[in-house]
Scaffold this active site. Structure first.
Site, PDB file in Angstrom:
ATOM      1  N   MET A  29       0.855  -1.198   0.000  1.00 25.73           N
ATOM      2  CA  MET A  29       0.000   0.000   0.000  1.00 25.73           C
ATOM      3  C   MET A  29       0.887   1.242   0.000  1.00 25.73           C
ATOM      4  O   MET A  29       0.447   2.333   0.389  1.00 25.73           O
ATOM      5  CB  MET A  29      -0.918  -0.007   1.221  1.00 25.73           C
ATOM      6  N   GLY A  30       2.149   1.097  -0.413  1.00 24.67           N
ATOM      7  CA  GLY A  30       3.079   2.227  -0.403  1.00 24.67           C
ATOM      8  C   GLY A  30       3.686   2.392   0.978  1.00 24.67           C
ATOM      9  O   GLY A  30       3.600   1.507   1.828  1.00 24.67           O
ATOM     10  N   LEU A  32       6.835   2.343   1.656  1.00 26.21           N
ATOM     11  CA  LEU A  32       7.705   1.162   1.712  1.00 26.21           C
ATOM     12  C   LEU A  32       8.820   1.354   2.741  1.00 26.21           C
ATOM     13  O   LEU A  32       9.337   2.447   2.928  1.00 26.21           O
ATOM     14  CB  LEU A  32       8.334   0.885   0.346  1.00 26.21           C
ATOM     15  N   HIS A  36       9.446  -4.277   3.173  1.00 23.26           N
ATOM     16  CA  HIS A  36       9.049  -4.426   1.760  1.00 23.26           C
ATOM     17  C   HIS A  36      10.286  -4.697   0.903  1.00 23.26           C
ATOM     18  O   HIS A  36      10.240  -5.497  -0.044  1.00 23.26           O
ATOM     19  CB  HIS A  36       8.368  -3.147   1.258  1.00 23.26           C
ATOM     20  N   GLN A  60     -10.278  -1.796   2.377  1.00 23.52           N
ATOM     21  CA  GLN A  60      -9.895  -2.517   3.591  1.00 23.52           C
ATOM     22  C   GLN A  60      -9.817  -1.606   4.813  1.00 23.52           C
ATOM     23  O   GLN A  60      -9.377  -2.044   5.876  1.00 23.52           O
ATOM     24  CB  GLN A  60      -8.584  -3.272   3.378  1.00 23.52           C
ATOM     25  N   LEU A 184       8.932  -3.919  11.755  1.00 23.83           N
ATOM     26  CA  LEU A 184       8.780  -2.807  10.818  1.00 23.83           C
ATOM     27  C   LEU A 184       7.337  -2.743  10.330  1.00 23.83           C
ATOM     28  O   LEU A 184       6.718  -3.762  10.041  1.00 23.83           O
ATOM     29  CB  LEU A 184       9.728  -2.970   9.623  1.00 23.83           C
ATOM     30  N   SER A 185       6.839  -1.514  10.230  1.00 28.27           N
ATOM     31  CA  SER A 185       5.471  -1.289   9.766  1.00 28.27           C
ATOM     32  C   SER A 185       5.404   0.127   9.210  1.00 28.27           C
ATOM     33  O   SER A 185       6.063   1.041   9.738  1.00 28.27           O
ATOM     34  CB  SER A 185       4.501  -1.419  10.951  1.00 28.27           C
ATOM     35  N   SER A 186       4.602   0.303   8.174  1.00 27.84           N
ATOM     36  CA  SER A 186       4.427   1.660   7.636  1.00 27.84           C
ATOM     37  C   SER A 186       3.855   2.573   8.709  1.00 27.84           C
ATOM     38  O   SER A 186       4.070   3.778   8.705  1.00 27.84           O
ATOM     39  CB  SER A 186       3.488   1.626   6.426  1.00 27.84           C
ATOM     40  N   ARG A 187       3.108   1.997   9.659  1.00 26.09           N
ATOM     41  CA  ARG A 187       2.456   2.809  10.696  1.00 26.09           C
ATOM     42  C   ARG A 187       3.432   3.250  11.787  1.00 26.09           C
ATOM     43  O   ARG A 187       3.080   4.097  12.599  1.00 26.09           O
ATOM     44  CB  ARG A 187       1.280   2.050  11.307  1.00 26.09           C
TER      45      ARG A 187
END
Ligand code: PAF
Length: 283
Positions: A29-30, A32, A36, A60, A184-187
């Protein structure tokens, strides 16, 4: 070398047709990050051609979730895709993926879709599986790679591929963590310094739980909960130990389990999980 970029279905179709050999897809979902990057690297190692999809899927996200503030970092996403050797990036807008608006017909995630994450994010997994199905049909991969941090999502994608006869191999890739254990998480970009400190309790709880594997399922949950209880800044949504094959609650007969946690830190919701080997018990 920079990857080719497709924005429309026609562009994707033409560029996909020109890709040589076996093709892998990494769906994102970008926003990155290194997690990723590892997926793209693993894809690169395994097949001839790699497609990365960058699509922030509105289907979602429930009303009130973080769709509006979800980080949009297309230029740096592209740099990561180029650095890791992706051949093609598919970055459509919602009207390309959903030309008639939100679809009437969706993939239903079934019973597992209503448990754990599904209890707190109603309809989330139907939205995930619907877009994953569409992106599989559009990109036509031989292999699709997903991170194990989203273990329930990965399991449900496997169910969909099995139950609906998708011709694709699904590969799960181990969670990538910071040196201090934070998954690791985009959030993670939302976290303040103090949030980040509190967020470390998720991994600490999973580690404490795993360390008690020899004492059985009850001890695993108790050890993990004891850690979570020491962090007042966490709002725990669930802590669960499930059989890693069936995803039913763990029983005394379970040998390999998955310990999962979801919690809110400030305005950010984080999830994490580990595999717990209950096979060798203290007598
Ligand atoms: O894991 C994600 O980033 C998303 O849920 C996915 C699989 C790309 C579908 O939008």
């Amino acid at each position: 070398m920079s990857p080719a970029i497709a924005r429309t279905r026609d562009e994707l179709s033409a560029l996909r047709d020109a890709l040589p050999g076996r093709v892998a897809v990494v769906m994102t979902m970008g926003a990155l990050h290194e997690g990723h990057a590892v997926l793209i690297r693993e894809a690169r190692r395994r097949v001839d051609s790699v497609i990365v999809t960058i699509f922030l899927n509105p289907l979602q996200f429930a009303a009130g979730e973080d769709l509006d503030r979800y980080p949009r970092t297309f230029d740096s996403d592209l740099e990561i895709c180029a650095r890791e050797g992706a051949d093609l990036v598919f970055a459509p807008t919602p009207d390309v993926v959903y030309p008639r608006g939100e679809p009437d017909v969706r993939v239903s995630a079934g019973a597992l879709g209503d448990r754990l994450e599904g209890t707190h994010r109603r309809g989330h997994f139907d939205g995930v599986l619907t877009v994953v199905a569409k992106l599989m049909n559009l990109t036509r991969p031989d292999v699709a790679l997903f991170g194990e941090k989203d273990a329930q999502q990965l399991e449900l994608i496997r169910h969909m591929v099995r139950d609906l006869d998708f011709r694709v191999d699904v590969l799960g890739i181990a969670t990538v963590r910071e040196d201090d254990g934070l998954a690791l998480s985009s959030r993670n970009r939302y976290l303040s310094d103090s949030d980040r400190k509190a967020a470390l309790s998720l991994n600490k709880a999973l580690t404490a739980g795993s360390a008690s594997a020899g004492q059985g399922p009850g001890a695993v949950l108790a050890a993990a909960l004891a850690v979570l209880d020491t962090e007042p800044a966490l709002g725990v949504d669930y802590l669960a130990l499930v059989d890693s094959e069936t995803w039913d609650d763990c029983t005394e007969a379970t040998t390999v389990a998955r310990l999962l946690v979801a919690a809110r830190v400030g305005t950010t919701r984080l999830i994490d999980n580990v595999v717990v080997d209950l096979g060798t018990r203290a007598g």
